[in-house]
Design an enzyme around this catalytic site. Structure first.
Site, mmCIF file in Angstrom:
data_model
loop_
_atom_site.group_PDB
_atom_site.id
_atom_site.type_symbol
_atom_site.label_atom_id
_atom_site.label_comp_id
_atom_site.label_asym_id
_atom_site.label_seq_id
_atom_site.Cartn_x
_atom_site.Cartn_y
_atom_site.Cartn_z
ATOM 1 C CD GLU A 97 -8.553 9.061 -0.776
ATOM 2 O OE1 GLU A 97 -8.287 7.735 -0.092
ATOM 3 O OE2 GLU A 97 -8.018 9.818 -0.134
ATOM 4 C CG ASP A 135 -2.027 0.769 0.920
ATOM 5 O OD1 ASP A 135 -3.040 0.419 -0.440
ATOM 6 O OD2 ASP A 135 -2.624 1.734 1.555
ATOM 7 C CD GLU A 140 -9.030 -0.222 -3.213
ATOM 8 O OE1 GLU A 140 -9.044 -0.306 -2.294
ATOM 9 O OE2 GLU A 140 -8.472 1.130 -4.191
ATOM 10 C CD GLU A 196 -3.090 7.550 2.646
ATOM 11 O OE1 GLU A 196 -3.897 8.685 3.544
ATOM 12 O OE2 GLU A 196 -3.116 6.781 1.930
#
Ligand code: HMH
Length: 228
Positions: free
Chosen positions: A147, A54, A217, A95
């Site tokens: 998101e 990620d 995803e 992040e």
């Protein structure tokens, strides 16, 4: 869309309609990997794999968000879009710093990560969405979906009755917190406004793009979970 149908869409929002209509949305936001975090059975090597991959994803996501910002600055008729998207870029800055400290906590090396196929495919997809000919409505829909999947997934791990291990709470908070939820609702509002004004051709493209995001995803979670 004409008459009643349009009115109905304006009330519930096109985005909400699509999220309800497509089962894939639930598959992406209630994936076995997320459910394993929520019930505490998660395999920590899966979590570490997700963390490393990620980080790679997020670094590639930044230029995509920058491309949405450029589209907003050229196309948008609402002065607030830019602030929302800029806020998104700022949170990606945090992040990246978070990934670095979290990775060192878990002994996950971030350099020389072998980039998984699912990640490469996702990157190619994002690169195509960055092209100037991609409509703002399509790009902002994709941005919202990317998101929202994380928001809904990780918020689910924080709900009452979840048995999320304490060492994973921080990760779930990052995307599951109320502020991130509010930010996703702002993106959703922008996307709905653009879609309501879009031609049927752009609407179709946006819906197809929404579904492609969900597929990427799911593939990303599959990779983390060790099913791919
Ligand atoms: C794969 C993926 N999707 C969405 C997000 C949300 O930013 C993320 N960090 N990673």
């Amino acid at each position: 869309m004409e008459g009643k149908t349009k009115e109905k869409c304006e009330k519930s929002g096109i985005i909400e309609m699509w999220a309800k209509k497509h089962l894939l949305y639930t598959e992406a936001t209630r994936h076995p990997f997320i459910l394993s975090i929520r019930d505490g059975s998660v395999d920590l090597s899966s979590f570490k794999r997700w963390l490393g991959q990620d980080y790679v994803f997020v670094r590639e996501f930044v230029p995509f968000v920058a491309s949405v910002l450029i589209k907003a600055s050229k196309k948008s008729d609402d002065g607030n879009d830019m602030e929302v998207i800029l806020g998104g870029l700022a949170s990606l800055n945090d992040e990246i710093a978070w990934f670095k400290s979290e990775a060192s906590k878990w002994d996950v090396p971030l350099s020389n990560t072998v980039v998984h196929k699912a990640n490469q495919n996702y990157r190619r997809f994002l690169e195509n969405l960055m092209l100037p000919e991609v409509d703002y409505a399509v790009a902002i829909t994709a941005f919202w979906a990317i998101e929202a999947v994380y928001q809904e997934s990780f918020a689910h791990c924080l709900e009452d009755g979840s048995k999320t291990p304490s060492e994973l709470q921080d990760t779930c908070q990052r995307w599951g917190n109320e502020g991130f939820g509010e930010y996703c609702r702002s993106l959703q509002k922008i996307a709905n406004r653009c879609l309501e004004k879009a031609s049927s051709d752009v609407l179709t493209k946006a819906e197809v793009t929404f579904l492609r995001v969900l597929e990427h995803e799911v593939e990303f979670w599959n990779m983390s979970h060790g099913c791919a």
